[in-house]
Motif scaffolding. Structure first.
Motif, PDB file in Angstrom:
ATOM      1  N   UNK A 150      -5.938 -30.143 -16.300  1.00  0.00           N
ATOM      2  CA  UNK A 150      -7.249 -29.638 -15.914  1.00  0.00           C
ATOM      3  C   UNK A 150      -7.169 -28.146 -15.614  1.00  0.00           C
ATOM      4  N   UNK A 151      -7.894 -27.306 -16.333  1.00  0.00           N
ATOM      5  CA  UNK A 151      -7.894 -25.868 -16.047  1.00  0.00           C
ATOM      6  C   UNK A 151      -8.452 -25.594 -14.658  1.00  0.00           C
ATOM      7  N   UNK A 152      -8.143 -24.449 -14.066  1.00  0.00           N
ATOM      8  CA  UNK A 152      -8.665 -24.100 -12.742  1.00  0.00           C
ATOM      9  C   UNK A 152     -10.197 -24.143 -12.727  1.00  0.00           C
ATOM     10  N   UNK A 153     -10.791 -24.469 -11.567  1.00  0.00           N
ATOM     11  CA  UNK A 153     -12.256 -24.582 -11.475  1.00  0.00           C
ATOM     12  C   UNK A 153     -12.988 -23.325 -11.921  1.00  0.00           C
ATOM     13  N   UNK A 154     -12.444 -22.158 -11.590  1.00  0.00           N
ATOM     14  CA  UNK A 154     -13.146 -20.927 -11.961  1.00  0.00           C
ATOM     15  C   UNK A 154     -13.166 -20.729 -13.473  1.00  0.00           C
ATOM     16  N   UNK A 155     -12.127 -21.227 -14.150  1.00  0.00           N
ATOM     17  CA  UNK A 155     -12.099 -21.131 -15.614  1.00  0.00           C
ATOM     18  C   UNK A 155     -13.098 -22.107 -16.222  1.00  0.00           C
ATOM     19  N   UNK A 156     -13.131 -23.330 -15.686  1.00  0.00           N
ATOM     20  CA  UNK A 156     -14.096 -24.309 -16.178  1.00  0.00           C
ATOM     21  C   UNK A 156     -15.524 -23.827 -15.969  1.00  0.00           C
ATOM     22  N   UNK A 157     -15.769 -23.187 -14.842  1.00  0.00           N
ATOM     23  CA  UNK A 157     -17.118 -22.689 -14.560  1.00  0.00           C
ATOM     24  C   UNK A 157     -17.523 -21.628 -15.574  1.00  0.00           C
ATOM     25  N   UNK A 158     -16.594 -20.765 -15.951  1.00  0.00           N
ATOM     26  CA  UNK A 158     -16.901 -19.724 -16.921  1.00  0.00           C
ATOM     27  C   UNK A 158     -17.197 -20.308 -18.298  1.00  0.00           C
ATOM     28  N   UNK A 159     -16.525 -21.386 -18.624  1.00  0.00           N
ATOM     29  CA  UNK A 159     -16.698 -21.983 -19.947  1.00  0.00           C
ATOM     30  C   UNK A 159     -17.981 -22.804 -20.021  1.00  0.00           C
ATOM     31  N   UNK A 160     -18.274 -23.551 -18.973  1.00  0.00           N
ATOM     32  CA  UNK A 160     -19.390 -24.499 -19.013  1.00  0.00           C
ATOM     33  C   UNK A 160     -20.684 -23.939 -18.442  1.00  0.00           C
ATOM     34  N   UNK A 170     -24.334 -12.984 -22.365  1.00  0.00           N
ATOM     35  CA  UNK A 170     -24.872 -14.094 -23.148  1.00  0.00           C
ATOM     36  C   UNK A 170     -24.178 -14.238 -24.501  1.00  0.00           C
ATOM     37  N   UNK A 171     -23.787 -13.147 -25.098  1.00  0.00           N
ATOM     38  CA  UNK A 171     -23.173 -13.168 -26.428  1.00  0.00           C
ATOM     39  C   UNK A 171     -21.653 -13.064 -26.383  1.00  0.00           C
ATOM     40  N   UNK A 172     -21.077 -13.152 -25.195  1.00  0.00           N
ATOM     41  CA  UNK A 172     -19.627 -13.025 -25.054  1.00  0.00           C
ATOM     42  C   UNK A 172     -18.988 -14.405 -24.989  1.00  0.00           C
ATOM     43  N   UNK A 173     -18.091 -14.677 -25.878  1.00  0.00           N
ATOM     44  CA  UNK A 173     -17.371 -15.944 -25.874  1.00  0.00           C
ATOM     45  C   UNK A 173     -16.358 -15.932 -24.726  1.00  0.00           C
ATOM     46  N   UNK A 174     -16.434 -16.888 -23.786  1.00  0.00           N
ATOM     47  CA  UNK A 174     -15.460 -16.915 -22.684  1.00  0.00           C
ATOM     48  C   UNK A 174     -14.016 -16.980 -23.168  1.00  0.00           C
ATOM     49  N   UNK A 175     -13.799 -17.604 -24.332  1.00  0.00           N
ATOM     50  CA  UNK A 175     -12.439 -17.735 -24.842  1.00  0.00           C
ATOM     51  C   UNK A 175     -11.877 -16.414 -25.354  1.00  0.00           C
ATOM     52  N   UNK A 176     -12.698 -15.389 -25.415  1.00  0.00           N
ATOM     53  CA  UNK A 176     -12.190 -14.079 -25.808  1.00  0.00           C
ATOM     54  C   UNK A 176     -11.430 -13.401 -24.672  1.00  0.00           C
ATOM     55  N   UNK A 177     -11.550 -13.947 -23.470  1.00  0.00           N
ATOM     56  CA  UNK A 177     -10.828 -13.416 -22.309  1.00  0.00           C
ATOM     57  C   UNK A 177      -9.409 -13.967 -22.319  1.00  0.00           C
ATOM     58  N   UNK A 178      -8.385 -13.130 -22.335  1.00  0.00           N
ATOM     59  CA  UNK A 178      -6.992 -13.621 -22.345  1.00  0.00           C
ATOM     60  C   UNK A 178      -6.663 -14.532 -21.171  1.00  0.00           C
ATOM     61  N   UNK A 179      -7.273 -14.284 -20.017  1.00  0.00           N
ATOM     62  CA  UNK A 179      -7.011 -15.118 -18.842  1.00  0.00           C
ATOM     63  C   UNK A 179      -7.513 -16.540 -19.077  1.00  0.00           C
ATOM     64  N   UNK A 180      -8.712 -16.657 -19.655  1.00  0.00           N
ATOM     65  CA  UNK A 180      -9.282 -17.969 -19.943  1.00  0.00           C
ATOM     66  C   UNK A 180      -8.440 -18.677 -21.005  1.00  0.00           C
ATOM     67  N   UNK A 181      -8.069 -17.969 -22.058  1.00  0.00           N
ATOM     68  CA  UNK A 181      -7.252 -18.573 -23.115  1.00  0.00           C
ATOM     69  C   UNK A 181      -5.923 -19.069 -22.571  1.00  0.00           C
ATOM     70  N   UNK A 182      -5.300 -18.278 -21.711  1.00  0.00           N
ATOM     71  CA  UNK A 182      -4.004 -18.673 -21.151  1.00  0.00           C
ATOM     72  C   UNK A 182      -4.143 -19.913 -20.279  1.00  0.00           C
ATOM     73  N   UNK A 183      -5.236 -20.005 -19.520  1.00  0.00           N
ATOM     74  CA  UNK A 183      -5.441 -21.162 -18.648  1.00  0.00           C
ATOM     75  C   UNK A 183      -5.674 -22.429 -19.461  1.00  0.00           C
ATOM     76  N   UNK A 184      -6.455 -22.316 -20.525  1.00  0.00           N
ATOM     77  CA  UNK A 184      -6.697 -23.474 -21.389  1.00  0.00           C
ATOM     78  C   UNK A 184      -5.412 -23.887 -22.091  1.00  0.00           C
ATOM     79  N   UNK A 185      -4.641 -22.901 -22.542  1.00  0.00           N
ATOM     80  CA  UNK A 185      -3.369 -23.207 -23.221  1.00  0.00           C
ATOM     81  C   UNK A 185      -2.411 -23.913 -22.271  1.00  0.00           C
ATOM     82  N   UNK A 186      -2.348 -23.454 -21.039  1.00  0.00           N
ATOM     83  CA  UNK A 186      -1.422 -24.057 -20.069  1.00  0.00           C
ATOM     84  C   UNK A 186      -1.806 -25.492 -19.730  1.00  0.00           C
ATOM     85  N   UNK A 187      -3.085 -25.840 -19.894  1.00  0.00           N
ATOM     86  CA  UNK A 187      -3.553 -27.192 -19.587  1.00  0.00           C
ATOM     87  C   UNK A 187      -3.596 -28.083 -20.822  1.00  0.00           C
TER      88      UNK A 187
END
Length: 208
Positions: A150-160, A170-187
């Motif tokens: 499970x990714x950290x709550x703050x990462x899930x909040x940014x994605x959902x 509005x037009x920015x993909x959350x997955x373009x953030x390296x921090x978000x990508x790293x958190x999803x990869x780690x989970x």
């Protein structure tokens, strides 16, 4: 009747509008895969030869399947697979009864490159007299703490988070953030199944 059809059509349109075609649901269950260069094993006779005429048998891993139970504090994944093999007749043309044990590994990998656990097992193949083909089955279990998937709550909040067209991001993909990508990869976890090859056998597969 026409009114009923209109009402039904309107209901279907409303249901369709409530679904987001871009929504992707993420499962805590690990994906299962056979790495490309370790899904096949070729044995030679004599062992040091690499000539096509010296091939003893060729085996491959097939029918990889998983059953996952994501409920509870542990995500348990049962992995099942089969091994099939095709052998060549002996130099005198005979195909005697024969049993071979082939080494297979089952690895749990985190984030695509971190080895969490590895189990070595063997799959037994029994060639009947006169038969060129044989098959066997294997399996293993992989358990992962649900918290680790499970990714950290703050990462899930940014994605959902629901965003409006007027929002600055509005037009920015959350997955373009390296921090978000790293958190999803780690989970994210994978179960990899392959033959435990020696250096010569791996080099042969890579060269094919």
């Amino acid at each position: 009747m026409p009114n009923c059809r209109v009402a039904l059509l309107l209901a279907l349109v409303l249901v369709a509008c409530q679904r987001n075609p871009l929504e992707v649901r993420r499962s805590p269950c690990p994906a299962a895969a056979i790495p490309h260069h370790v899904g096949q094993l070729t044995r030679f006779n004599p062992p040091e030869s690499r000539d096509a005429d010296a091939i003893d048998f060729v085996a491959q891993i097939v029918d990889l399947a998983t059953t996952c139970a994501p409920a509870g504090e542990t995500v348990g994944s049962e992995v099942r697979f089969a091994v099939t093999a095709l052998r060549r007749p002996a130099r005198d043309g005979s195909l005697p009864a024969r049993t071979v044990d082939l080494p297979v590994f089952v690895s749990l990998v985190q984030g695509g490159n971190v080895l969490v656990a590895k189990k070595l097992t063997a799959v037994r193949l029994e060639f009947a007299e006169g038969a060129r083909r044989a098959s066997g089955a294997g399996g293993a279990r992989a358990d992962v703490a649900r918290a680790a998937t499970t990714p950290p709550p703050e990462v899930l909040e940014r994605i959902t988070r629901q965003r409006k067209a007027t929002d600055p991001d509005a037009l920015v993909d959350p997955m373009s953030d390296p921090v978000v990508r790293a958190a999803i990869r780690a989970a994210t976890f994978e179960v990899l199944v392959g033959f435990q090859l020696d250096d010569a056998s791996l080099a042969y597969n890579l060269a094919k």
